[in-house]
Design a protein around this motif. Structure first.
Motif, PDB file in Angstrom:
ATOM      1  N   LYS A  80     -31.512   1.396 -29.060  1.00  0.00           N
ATOM      2  CA  LYS A  80     -30.418   0.498 -28.736  1.00  0.00           C
ATOM      3  C   LYS A  80     -30.427   0.230 -27.238  1.00  0.00           C
ATOM      4  O   LYS A  80     -30.901   1.041 -26.447  1.00  0.00           O
ATOM      5  CB  LYS A  80     -29.083   1.117 -29.152  1.00  0.00           C
ATOM      6  CG  LYS A  80     -28.941   1.316 -30.654  1.00  0.00           C
ATOM      7  CD  LYS A  80     -27.633   2.009 -30.981  1.00  0.00           C
ATOM      8  CE  LYS A  80     -26.441   1.159 -30.666  1.00  0.00           C
ATOM      9  NZ  LYS A  80     -25.168   1.791 -31.054  1.00  0.00           N
ATOM     10  N   MET A  81     -29.900  -0.908 -26.856  1.00  0.00           N
ATOM     11  CA  MET A  81     -29.810  -1.230 -25.444  1.00  0.00           C
ATOM     12  C   MET A  81     -28.944  -0.203 -24.728  1.00  0.00           C
ATOM     13  O   MET A  81     -27.853   0.115 -25.172  1.00  0.00           O
ATOM     14  CB  MET A  81     -29.207  -2.631 -25.277  1.00  0.00           C
ATOM     15  CG  MET A  81     -29.137  -3.111 -23.829  1.00  0.00           C
ATOM     16  SD  MET A  81     -28.182  -4.643 -23.634  1.00  0.00           S
ATOM     17  CE  MET A  81     -29.015  -5.728 -24.782  1.00  0.00           C
ATOM     18  N   ALA A  82     -29.462   0.330 -23.609  1.00  0.00           N
ATOM     19  CA  ALA A  82     -28.709   1.319 -22.854  1.00  0.00           C
ATOM     20  C   ALA A  82     -27.717   0.666 -21.912  1.00  0.00           C
ATOM     21  O   ALA A  82     -26.596   1.140 -21.744  1.00  0.00           O
ATOM     22  CB  ALA A  82     -29.658   2.222 -22.064  1.00  0.00           C
ATOM     23  N   TYR A  83     -28.134  -0.455 -21.288  1.00  0.00           N
ATOM     24  CA  TYR A  83     -27.257  -1.149 -20.352  1.00  0.00           C
ATOM     25  C   TYR A  83     -27.820  -2.521 -20.051  1.00  0.00           C
ATOM     26  O   TYR A  83     -28.996  -2.813 -20.320  1.00  0.00           O
ATOM     27  CB  TYR A  83     -27.123  -0.356 -19.039  1.00  0.00           C
ATOM     28  CG  TYR A  83     -28.423  -0.144 -18.300  1.00  0.00           C
ATOM     29  CD1 TYR A  83     -28.901  -1.079 -17.380  1.00  0.00           C
ATOM     30  CD2 TYR A  83     -29.183   1.001 -18.517  1.00  0.00           C
ATOM     31  CE1 TYR A  83     -30.103  -0.880 -16.712  1.00  0.00           C
ATOM     32  CE2 TYR A  83     -30.375   1.205 -17.845  1.00  0.00           C
ATOM     33  CZ  TYR A  83     -30.829   0.268 -16.946  1.00  0.00           C
ATOM     34  OH  TYR A  83     -32.019   0.465 -16.284  1.00  0.00           O
ATOM     35  N   LYS A  84     -26.973  -3.359 -19.510  1.00  0.00           N
ATOM     36  CA  LYS A  84     -27.431  -4.621 -18.942  1.00  0.00           C
ATOM     37  C   LYS A  84     -26.708  -4.820 -17.620  1.00  0.00           C
ATOM     38  O   LYS A  84     -25.609  -4.311 -17.413  1.00  0.00           O
ATOM     39  CB  LYS A  84     -27.192  -5.794 -19.890  1.00  0.00           C
ATOM     40  CG  LYS A  84     -25.747  -6.115 -20.202  1.00  0.00           C
ATOM     41  CD  LYS A  84     -25.654  -7.298 -21.161  1.00  0.00           C
ATOM     42  CE  LYS A  84     -24.197  -7.643 -21.486  1.00  0.00           C
ATOM     43  NZ  LYS A  84     -24.093  -8.785 -22.426  1.00  0.00           N
ATOM     44  N   TYR A  89     -23.873   0.961 -22.563  1.00  0.00           N
ATOM     45  CA  TYR A  89     -23.737   1.127 -24.006  1.00  0.00           C
ATOM     46  C   TYR A  89     -23.908   2.578 -24.445  1.00  0.00           C
ATOM     47  O   TYR A  89     -23.545   2.934 -25.563  1.00  0.00           O
ATOM     48  CB  TYR A  89     -24.763   0.252 -24.738  1.00  0.00           C
ATOM     49  CG  TYR A  89     -24.533  -1.221 -24.533  1.00  0.00           C
ATOM     50  CD1 TYR A  89     -23.688  -1.940 -25.378  1.00  0.00           C
ATOM     51  CD2 TYR A  89     -25.158  -1.899 -23.489  1.00  0.00           C
ATOM     52  CE1 TYR A  89     -23.470  -3.301 -25.184  1.00  0.00           C
ATOM     53  CE2 TYR A  89     -24.942  -3.255 -23.288  1.00  0.00           C
ATOM     54  CZ  TYR A  89     -24.100  -3.950 -24.138  1.00  0.00           C
ATOM     55  OH  TYR A  89     -23.880  -5.294 -23.935  1.00  0.00           O
ATOM     56  N   GLY A 145     -26.910   4.329 -19.791  1.00  0.00           N
ATOM     57  CA  GLY A 145     -26.292   3.223 -19.058  1.00  0.00           C
ATOM     58  C   GLY A 145     -25.245   3.694 -18.078  1.00  0.00           C
ATOM     59  O   GLY A 145     -25.125   3.161 -16.969  1.00  0.00           O
TER      60      GLY A 145
END
Length: 202
Positions: free
Chosen positions: A3-7, A19, A23
């Motif tokens: 899963k995406m950790a951060y943006k 996330y 992140g």
């Protein structure tokens, strides 16, 4: 599944949307790498549980932490935080020295922190048997703050100071000490549920 950790939104000031724990650590790294500004906003994109594997406890609580506060009296944190009604779970802070300003944020200045939740936070600070000081300005969200807190809620959390110095306790559930002025320093629609073990100014 990955899963995406951060943006990161690079528009000034930068905003990290976290996330998961990776992140959150990325935001902390960015917020502390420029000690003169500390202006990196934070948003939560999901509930986040910090890792507790290998952390042991004794009668005083955890003997190892998984979080280091962001901001201090010399370089306070100056970014906004929008929790988006998400929860940070199992934050452990352990600093058994005479260091002050302990919490998710050590020291925050003229910012807004809103819709943020913590569950199961544990903070153990102070030098055991110290009659002078240590472990002052302690709160789950911020040890010392000139910020505004809106709709912030803390549950099932424990704060403990091992020091004995009466000049060093200054502990609170959300915030250890809140300093009002210039439209900041307010807490609205917020709550703390847990235990606080200090010697004075609790």
């Amino acid at each position: 599944d990955l899963k995406m950790a951060y943006k990161i939104d690079d528009a000034a000031p930068s905003t990290v949307v976290a996330y998961n724990a990776i992140g959150l650590y990325k935001w902390r790294e960015m917020a502390t790498e420029d000690p003169t500004n500390n202006v990196v906003n934070l948003e939560l994109g999901d509930d986040i549980t910090l890792p507790t594997e290998g952390i042991t406890s004794d009668s005083d609580g955890p003997v190892e932490g998984n979080w280091t506060p962001v901001g201090n009296s010399t370089t306070p944190y100056k970014g906004n935080i929008d929790g988006k009604d998400k929860t940070i779970k199992d934050m452990y802070i352990v600093d058994k020295t005479t260091a002050n300003y302990q919490g998710f944020l050590g020291y925050s200045d003229k910012v807004t922190i809103k819709d943020l939740k913590f569950d199961g936070a544990k903070i153990v600070v102070g030098k055991a048997g110290d009659d002078v000081g240590g472990g002052g300005y302690v709160g789950v969200i911020s040890g010392f703050s000139k910020a505004n807190f809106e709709d912030c809620h803390i549950t099932n959390s424990t704060l403990k100071c091992l020091g004995l110095g009466t000049s060093s306790q200054i502990m609170g559930g959300l915030v250890g000490a809140l300093s009002p002025g210039s439209g900041f320093g307010k807490i609205t629609n917020s709550s703390f549920n847990g235990t606080i073990d200090g010697r004075s100014r609790v």
